[in-house]
Design a protein around this motif. Structure first.
Motif, PDB file in Angstrom:
ATOM      1  N   VAL A 439       0.814  -1.231   0.000  1.00 13.13           N
ATOM      2  CA  VAL A 439       0.000   0.000   0.000  1.00 13.13           C
ATOM      3  C   VAL A 439       0.838   1.268   0.000  1.00 13.13           C
ATOM      4  CG1 VAL A 439      -1.962  -1.105   1.117  1.00 13.13           C
ATOM      5  CG2 VAL A 439      -0.222   0.018   2.525  1.00 13.13           C
ATOM      6  N   ASP A 440       2.160   1.150   0.117  1.00  8.33           N
ATOM      7  CA  ASP A 440       3.000   2.340   0.054  1.00  8.33           C
ATOM      8  C   ASP A 440       3.277   2.777  -1.377  1.00  8.33           C
ATOM      9  OD1 ASP A 440       3.190   2.465   2.805  1.00  8.33           O
ATOM     10  OD2 ASP A 440       4.979   1.190   2.886  1.00  8.33           O
ATOM     11  N   MET A 441       2.865   1.989  -2.353  1.00  7.60           N
ATOM     12  CA  MET A 441       3.064   2.380  -3.745  1.00  7.60           C
ATOM     13  C   MET A 441       2.258   3.650  -4.046  1.00  7.60           C
ATOM     14  SD  MET A 441       5.201   0.250  -4.983  1.00  7.60           S
ATOM     15  CE  MET A 441       5.048   0.546  -6.744  1.00  7.60           C
ATOM     16  N   PRO A 442       2.804   4.587  -4.808  1.00  5.08           N
ATOM     17  CA  PRO A 442       2.098   5.857  -5.073  1.00  5.08           C
ATOM     18  C   PRO A 442       0.871   5.662  -5.959  1.00  5.08           C
ATOM     19  CG  PRO A 442       4.085   5.703  -6.407  1.00  5.08           C
ATOM     20  CD  PRO A 442       4.126   4.539  -5.462  1.00  5.08           C
ATOM     21  N   VAL A 443      -0.068   6.584  -5.809  1.00  2.00           N
ATOM     22  CA  VAL A 443      -1.282   6.586  -6.630  1.00  2.00           C
ATOM     23  C   VAL A 443      -0.992   7.364  -7.906  1.00  2.00           C
ATOM     24  CG1 VAL A 443      -3.696   7.295  -6.756  1.00  2.00           C
ATOM     25  CG2 VAL A 443      -2.741   6.462  -4.596  1.00  2.00           C
ATOM     26  N   SER A 444      -1.302   6.758  -9.045  1.00  2.00           N
ATOM     27  CA  SER A 444      -1.008   7.394 -10.326  1.00  2.00           C
ATOM     28  C   SER A 444      -2.234   8.129 -10.867  1.00  2.00           C
ATOM     29  CB  SER A 444      -0.557   6.346 -11.351  1.00  2.00           C
ATOM     30  OG  SER A 444      -1.639   5.494 -11.674  1.00  2.00           O
ATOM     31  N   GLU A 445      -1.988   9.067 -11.765  1.00  2.00           N
ATOM     32  CA  GLU A 445      -3.091   9.764 -12.424  1.00  2.00           C
ATOM     33  C   GLU A 445      -3.904   8.786 -13.273  1.00  2.00           C
ATOM     34  OE1 GLU A 445      -5.732  12.610 -13.307  1.00  2.00           O
ATOM     35  OE2 GLU A 445      -4.076  12.712 -11.847  1.00  2.00           O
ATOM     36  N   GLU A 446      -3.249   7.771 -13.805  1.00  4.51           N
ATOM     37  CA  GLU A 446      -3.961   6.750 -14.577  1.00  4.51           C
ATOM     38  C   GLU A 446      -4.983   6.025 -13.709  1.00  4.51           C
ATOM     39  OE1 GLU A 446      -3.011   2.563 -16.981  1.00  4.51           O
ATOM     40  OE2 GLU A 446      -1.365   3.871 -16.320  1.00  4.51           O
ATOM     41  N   SER A 447      -4.617   5.758 -12.446  1.00  6.31           N
ATOM     42  CA  SER A 447      -5.545   5.109 -11.529  1.00  6.31           C
ATOM     43  C   SER A 447      -6.761   5.987 -11.289  1.00  6.31           C
ATOM     44  CB  SER A 447      -4.854   4.805 -10.196  1.00  6.31           C
ATOM     45  OG  SER A 447      -3.814   3.867 -10.364  1.00  6.31           O
ATOM     46  N   ARG A 448      -6.531   7.283 -11.086  1.00 11.07           N
ATOM     47  CA  ARG A 448      -7.647   8.204 -10.856  1.00 11.07           C
ATOM     48  C   ARG A 448      -8.577   8.241 -12.062  1.00 11.07           C
ATOM     49  NH1 ARG A 448      -3.182  11.205  -8.808  1.00 11.07           N
ATOM     50  NH2 ARG A 448      -3.265  11.357  -6.519  1.00 11.07           N
ATOM     51  N   GLN A 449      -8.005   8.373 -13.231  1.00 11.57           N
ATOM     52  CA  GLN A 449      -8.827   8.470 -14.442  1.00 11.57           C
ATOM     53  C   GLN A 449      -9.621   7.190 -14.664  1.00 11.57           C
ATOM     54  OE1 GLN A 449      -6.227   9.521 -17.675  1.00 11.57           O
ATOM     55  NE2 GLN A 449      -5.812  11.590 -16.878  1.00 11.57           N
ATOM     56  N   SER A 450      -8.997   6.046 -14.435  1.00  9.33           N
ATOM     57  CA  SER A 450      -9.692   4.771 -14.661  1.00  9.33           C
ATOM     58  C   SER A 450     -10.836   4.589 -13.669  1.00  9.33           C
ATOM     59  CB  SER A 450      -8.705   3.611 -14.532  1.00  9.33           C
ATOM     60  OG  SER A 450      -7.713   3.680 -15.545  1.00  9.33           O
ATOM     61  N   ALA A 451     -10.583   4.896 -12.388  1.00  9.10           N
ATOM     62  CA  ALA A 451     -11.622   4.743 -11.376  1.00  9.10           C
ATOM     63  C   ALA A 451     -12.798   5.676 -11.653  1.00  9.10           C
ATOM     64  CB  ALA A 451     -11.046   5.002  -9.990  1.00  9.10           C
ATOM     65  N   CYS A 452     -12.495   6.918 -11.992  1.00  7.30           N
ATOM     66  CA  CYS A 452     -13.569   7.885 -12.270  1.00  7.30           C
ATOM     67  C   CYS A 452     -14.328   7.511 -13.537  1.00  7.30           C
ATOM     68  CB  CYS A 452     -12.989   9.294 -12.365  1.00  7.30           C
ATOM     69  SG  CYS A 452     -12.405   9.943 -10.779  1.00  7.30           S
ATOM     70  N   ARG A 453     -13.622   6.954 -14.515  1.00  4.86           N
ATOM     71  CA  ARG A 453     -14.306   6.521 -15.741  1.00  4.86           C
ATOM     72  C   ARG A 453     -15.334   5.445 -15.430  1.00  4.86           C
ATOM     73  NH1 ARG A 453     -13.424   2.046 -18.614  1.00  4.86           N
ATOM     74  NH2 ARG A 453     -11.411   1.670 -17.596  1.00  4.86           N
ATOM     75  N   LEU A 454     -14.963   4.501 -14.568  1.00  5.06           N
ATOM     76  CA  LEU A 454     -15.899   3.438 -14.218  1.00  5.06           C
ATOM     77  C   LEU A 454     -17.124   4.000 -13.497  1.00  5.06           C
ATOM     78  CD1 LEU A 454     -13.443   0.649 -13.004  1.00  5.06           C
ATOM     79  CD2 LEU A 454     -14.797   0.670 -15.106  1.00  5.06           C
ATOM     80  N   ALA A 455     -16.896   4.903 -12.554  1.00  6.37           N
ATOM     81  CA  ALA A 455     -18.027   5.487 -11.831  1.00  6.37           C
ATOM     82  C   ALA A 455     -18.900   6.312 -12.774  1.00  6.37           C
ATOM     83  CB  ALA A 455     -17.516   6.353 -10.683  1.00  6.37           C
ATOM     84  N   ASP A 456     -18.274   7.058 -13.674  1.00  5.24           N
ATOM     85  CA  ASP A 456     -19.042   7.873 -14.625  1.00  5.24           C
ATOM     86  C   ASP A 456     -19.867   7.010 -15.563  1.00  5.24           C
ATOM     87  OD1 ASP A 456     -17.942  10.088 -13.484  1.00  5.24           O
ATOM     88  OD2 ASP A 456     -16.570  10.563 -15.136  1.00  5.24           O
ATOM     89  N   SER A 457     -19.343   5.838 -15.907  1.00  4.73           N
ATOM     90  CA  SER A 457     -20.082   4.985 -16.836  1.00  4.73           C
ATOM     91  C   SER A 457     -21.395   4.499 -16.242  1.00  4.73           C
ATOM     92  CB  SER A 457     -19.215   3.774 -17.238  1.00  4.73           C
ATOM     93  OG  SER A 457     -19.073   2.867 -16.159  1.00  4.73           O
ATOM     94  N   LEU A 458     -21.524   4.562 -14.927  1.00  3.66           N
ATOM     95  CA  LEU A 458     -22.769   4.200 -14.255  1.00  3.66           C
ATOM     96  C   LEU A 458     -23.594   5.429 -13.872  1.00  3.66           C
ATOM     97  CD1 LEU A 458     -21.598   1.302 -11.923  1.00  3.66           C
ATOM     98  CD2 LEU A 458     -23.128   1.123 -13.863  1.00  3.66           C
TER      99      LEU A 458
END
Length: 736
Positions: A439-458
Motif C-alpha cells: 500500500v506504500d506504492m504511489p497513486v497514479s493519475e492513470e488510476s484516478r482516471q480509470s476509477a472515475c471513468r468506471l463510476a461515470d459509466s454508471l
C-alpha cells in the motif's frame, strides 16, 4: 433475482406503502398535531382538542390489524408503544385487552386521552377525596363513566382514577395518549375497591411491546422500494445457521454499541428477528428508549419465516458473498488454482496481492504475497507491469479485487480460486505473522482516471460539500457517510460523523456497515480512486451511492475511543477480590485465547440465565476485550439485583502475564460468533470444503430470489456518460 430485475433499479416505488409505514406516518402526523395544539392550549381544552384527531386515528382500523396487536400469550393484555418523545414526554400506546379483562382503580399522574380502535372498554372515573395524610390509604368518589368504543374518547387529568373493563365479546384495542411516557411515572397507585381503602404502587415501568408483522408482509416490504432495516438480534453464530437474505446480524448483546452507526435515522422502518424467544422484544424496548419508534417484530421469528416457505440462507455476509459469485459469473472473471499459481511462479515473476485486511494477512498469507486491501488495488497496482494474482481467504475479495483491476484496464490479472483455503487444501504452505505491504506504492493519475471513468459509466454523481451536507441533513432518508480509505487514515483525520469502511471491506460486509436497504450512501476519499471504485460496485449491488472527494483541510482527528465513551460506570481494577465471580461476556474466540484466571464465559444476552444459580449478594466482575460490552453487562447484572462492576479498560489493558488460556469454562452455549474454518481446532479441511461449496452455491439461489436486485454493468458495451446521468441501454443489461 432474475434477468428482468438485474436490469432495473432497486425497489418498486409504484407499490403501495406497507401497513407498518402507513401506520407510522399517520402516528407521526397525529403527534405533530398534538404538539402544535399544545403550544396554544392546555388543560381540558387541550385534551378536548386532541380527542378528535385521536378518534380519527382509531377509526383507521386498517392500520391496526388485530393479529399485529394481539393480547400477549398467557396474559389478559398487551401494551404496544407507538410513539415516545426522546425526553420521555408525549407517548402514544395501543392497549390490547382480552374480553372480560378488568383493571382496578388506578391513576396515571399525567393527563391522558383514550380512543377506541375496536371492542368496548367501560371506564368508571373517580377522584380521591382524602387529604393523603394516612400512608397507603385513601378514599375515592365516583364522578362518571364512559364506554370507550370506536368513535369516542375519554379525557383524564393527572388526578383522575379509573377502572377498566372490556365488556365486548371480542378482544379490544384502544389508543392511549399520555402527557408523559409511562416509564417515567413513579407515583402511580391502584386501589382494590372503587370507594378506596388500601392502595399499592402500580406498574412503575410497564412492559411494552412492538407490533407483530407477518413473514408475508416482511417479504413484500423487501421489494416495496422503501427503506427497511431488517435486524437479526440473535447471536451471530445463530444467525449464520439460517436467516433472511437481507437481514443484518446485530445481536442484542452489542445493540447499544452499534445501533447509532447502523441506523443513523431514528424514523427508519425496523423489523426485528429472533427465534421467537424474547430477544426481539427486549431489543424493541431498548430501541424504543433510544428514540426508535417505527418498529415491529417478525411473528414467529426465523422459524415463522421458514415455515412460510420463504428463502432462507446460511452463512455470514451473504449479500456480499452472493454478489461476488454474480460478478464472477457475468464478468467471467478469470481465476487459477493454487497448484496453477505454484507452477506459474516457477516460470515467471508473479505479484501476489492479498486483498484482505492487514490483520487477516498477518494471520496467514500466501508465501511471497503482499498485503493490499481490496479498496487499494486499483490505486496501487494498476500500473504494475507484470502478472498479478489477487487472493483472499476464500472467493469474494479475490474475485472483486481481480475484476476491479481488469475493469480499470489492467490486463494479465487473475483471481486465486478459493484463496488461502485453496492453498491449504492443495497441501501447499502458508506463511504466518508477516506484515509485508504493497500500500506504500504511489497513486497514479492513470488510476484516478480509470476509477472515475468506471463510476461515470454508471452515472454516479460526484458531489460538492454543500450537496454532501444536504444529503446528510435530509430527515426523510437514511444516508450513510463512509470513509473508504484505510482505517489508519480515517483515524488520523476524517469528516466528522464518517464511519470507517475501507472500500474492500465495505463491499465484503455491506449489510454490516449499511443494514438499511434502499438507503443512500456517500463514499469519500482523498485520492479520487478508492471512493469511485467502491461506488462502482455498490451501484451494481443496488445502492443509491454518491462520491465525494475530500480535501485535507476538512478532515479532523477521530475522537479517541475513551473520549467517546463518556462518563464511566463503577469499575474494578486488579487485583480482583478472591471471592468475586469473574464472567467474560466478550467474543468467545478471544476468551478461548486469553482470559483472566478463573473467569467463566457467557454471552451478554444470556446473562440472566447464567446468574440464575448465583447468590444475589455475591460480587460479580464482568470482563471483555475492551470493556465496552462488559460495562453494559454490569448494568444488566445490577438491574437483576447483583452487585456488579466491569473491569476498567478490559483485558486488552492488562499485561500478557495476567492472562491465561487454561481452563475455559462456558456457562451457556457458545454460538455468539461464526467460527471460520481456520478458527476450528478440528475438522478444518472438511469445514473448508463445506464453506467453498456453500459459497459457489449462492449463485443459483440468488438468481431465483426475486428480492435480490443486483445489477450487471457491461463495461465493454457501455459508453462513459456524464456524472449523474441515468444508466442507459447496455450499461445495465445482461450480456447475450
Amino acid at each position: 433475482m432474475n434477468q428482468d430485475n438485474l436490469s432495473k433499479p432497486a425497489g418498486s416505488p409504484d407499490q403501495p406503502a406497507s401497513t407498518m409505514q402507513r401506520r407510522y406516518d399517520a402516528v407521526r402526523k397525529f403527534m405533530d398535531e398534538v404538539r402544535a395544539l399544545s403550544r396554544s392550549l392546555e388543560g381540558d381544552a387541550l385534551r378536548k382538542a386532541i380527542s378528535g384527531p385521536l378518534v380519527e386515528l382509531g377509526l383507521r382500523q386498517d392500520l391496526f390489524p388485530r393479529e399485529d396487536f394481539a393480547v400477549r400469550p398467557g396474559t389478559s393484555a398487551g401494551l404496544y408503544m407507538l410513539w415516545r418523545d426522546d425526553d420521555g414526554g408525549l407517548a402514544l400506546y395501543a392497549s390490547a385487552g382480552k374480553a372480560g379483562k378488568k383493571q382496578p382503580p388506578h391513576n396515571h399522574t399525567t393527563w391522558a386521552v383514550i380512543a377506541g380502535v375496536y371492542g368496548e372498554e367501560h371506564n368508571v372515573f373517580m377522584r380521591r377525596t382524602d387529604d393523603g395524610s394516612r400512608d397507603e390509604y385513601g378514599k375515592l368518589e365516583r364522578i362518571g363513566e364512559l364506554t370507550v368504543v370506536p368513535g369516542n374518547a375519554a379525557r383524564l387529568d393527572g388526578e383522575i382514577f379509573h377502572t377498566i373493563a372490556v365488556v365486548s365479546p371480542e378482544n379490544a384495542l384502544h389508543l392511549h395518549l399520555y402527557g408523559n411516557a409511562l416509564d417515567t411515572l413513579s407515583g402511580r397507585i391502584n386501589f382494590d375497591d372503587e370507594t378506596g381503602g388500601r392502595y399499592r404502587r402500580f406498574m412503575a415501568v410497564p412492559a411494552t411491546f412492538a407490533p407483530w408483522v407477518s413473514p408475508a408482509e416482511v417479504h413484500a416490504m423487501l421489494v416495496d422500494g422503501e427503506e427497511l432495516a431488517l435486524l437479526d438480534v440473535r447471536e451471530s453464530g445463530v444467525h449464520a445457521k439460517g436467516h433472511i437474505f437481507h437481514a443484518a446480524s446485530l445481536p442484542l448483546s452489542v445493540l447499544e454499541l452499534r445501533i447509532g452507526a447502523a441506523l443513523p435515522r431514528k424514523e427508519v422502518r425496523i423489523i426485528l428477528v429472533d427465534d421467537d424467544d424474547g430477544l426481539a422484544i427486549a431489543a424493541a424496548r431498548r430501541l424504543q428508549m433510544l428514540g426508535y419508534t417505527n418498529l415491529a417484530v417478525l411473528r414467529g421469528g426465523q422459524a415463522g419465516w421458514h415455515e412460510a416457505g420463504l428463502p432462507e440462507y446460511s452463512g455470514v455476509h451473504v449479500p456480499s458473498k452472493a454478489f461476488g459469485e454474480v460478478v464472477e459469473h457475468f464478468y467471467e472473471t478469470p481465476s487459477m488454482t493454487a497448484q496453477e499459481l505454484e507452477t506459474l511462479r516457477s516460470k515467471q515473476d508473479v505479484l501476489v496481492l492479498d486483498s484482505r485486511t492487514a490483520d487477516e494477512f498477518h494471520l496467514m498469507s500466501i508465501p511471497g504475497g503482499l498485503s493490499c486491501p481490496g479498496g487499494e488495488l486499483v490505486a496501487r497496482a494498476l500500473r504494475h507491469p507484470g502478472r498479478i494474482v489477487v487472493n483472499c481467504a476464500g472467493r469474494t475479495r479475490s474475485i472483486i479485487g481481480a475484476q476491479s483491476l481488469i475493469s480499470a484496464g489492467k490486463s494479465n490479472v487473475t483471481a486465486l480460486r478459493n484463496g488461502t483455503m485453496g492453498q491449504h487444501l492443495a497441501g501447499l504452505p502458508l506463511d504466518h505473522g508477516r506484515d509485508d505491504s504493497f500500500v506504500d506504492m504511489p497513486v497514479s493519475e492513470e488510476s484516478r482516471q480509470s476509477a472515475c471513468r468506471l463510476a461515470d459509466s454508471l452515472g454516479i454523481e460526484r458531489i460538492t460539500r454543500d450537496r454532501l451536507d444536504s444529503l446528510l441533513g435530509d430527515k426523510q432518508r437514511t444516508c450513510y457517510l463512509f470513509d473508504v480509505r484505510l482505517a489508519q487514515e480515517w483515524q488520523a483525520g476524517t469528516i466528522p460523523s464518517a464511519v470507517s469502511a475501507p472500500g474492500g471491506q465495505l463491499i465484503q460486509q455491506t449489510e454490516h456497515f449499511a443494514p438499511v436497504t434502499h438507503a443512500r450512501m456517500i463514499v469519500f476519499d482523498t485520492e479520487a480512486v478508492q471512493a469511485p471504485m467502491a461506488a462502482f460496485w455498490l451501484r451494481q449491488m443496488g445502492w443509491e451511492v454518491f462520491i465525494y472527494h475530500a480535501v485535507p483541510s476538512e478532515l479532523a482527528p477521530h475522537p479517541r475511543q475513551d473520549e467517546k465513551r463518556g462518563a464511566s460506570m463503577p469499575s474494578s481494577r486488579l487485583p480482583i477480590a478472591a471471592d468475586a465471580r469473574i464472567i467474560d461476556v466478550g467474543d468467545s474466540r478471544q476468551y478461548r485465547a486469553r482470559h483472566l484466571p478463573g473467569a467463566v464465559w457467557t454471552v451478554r444476552s444470556r446473562l440472566a440465565q447464567a446468574l440464575e444459580d448465583l447468590p444475589s449478594g455475591k460480587e460479580i466482575v464482568l470482563t471483555c476485550a475492551d470493556g465496552r460490552i462488559s460495562q453494559l453487562a454490569a448494568q444488566d447484572a445490577r438491574a437483576l439485583g447483583h452487585p456488579a462492576t466491569h473491569l476498567h479498560g478490559g483485558i486488552e489493558s492488562l499485561p500478557p502475564d495476567a492472562l491465561t488460556a487454561e481452563n475455559p469454562t462456558y456457562l451457556t452455549e457458545v454460538d455468539d460468533v461464526w467460527y471460520r474454518p481456520y478458527d476450528r481446532k478440528a475438522g478444518v479441511e472438511d469445514a473448508m470444503h463445506e464453506y467453498l461449496s456453500w459459497e459457489t452455491g449462492l449463485l443459483d439461489r440468488v438468481l431465483a430470489d426475486g428480492t435480490v436486485q443486483f445489477r450487471y454493468h457491461d463495461i465493454a458495451s457501455a459508453a462513459p456518460s456524464e456524472a449523474g446521468a441515468p444508466i442507459e441501454g447496455g450499461s445495465s443489461q445482461l450480456p447475450g
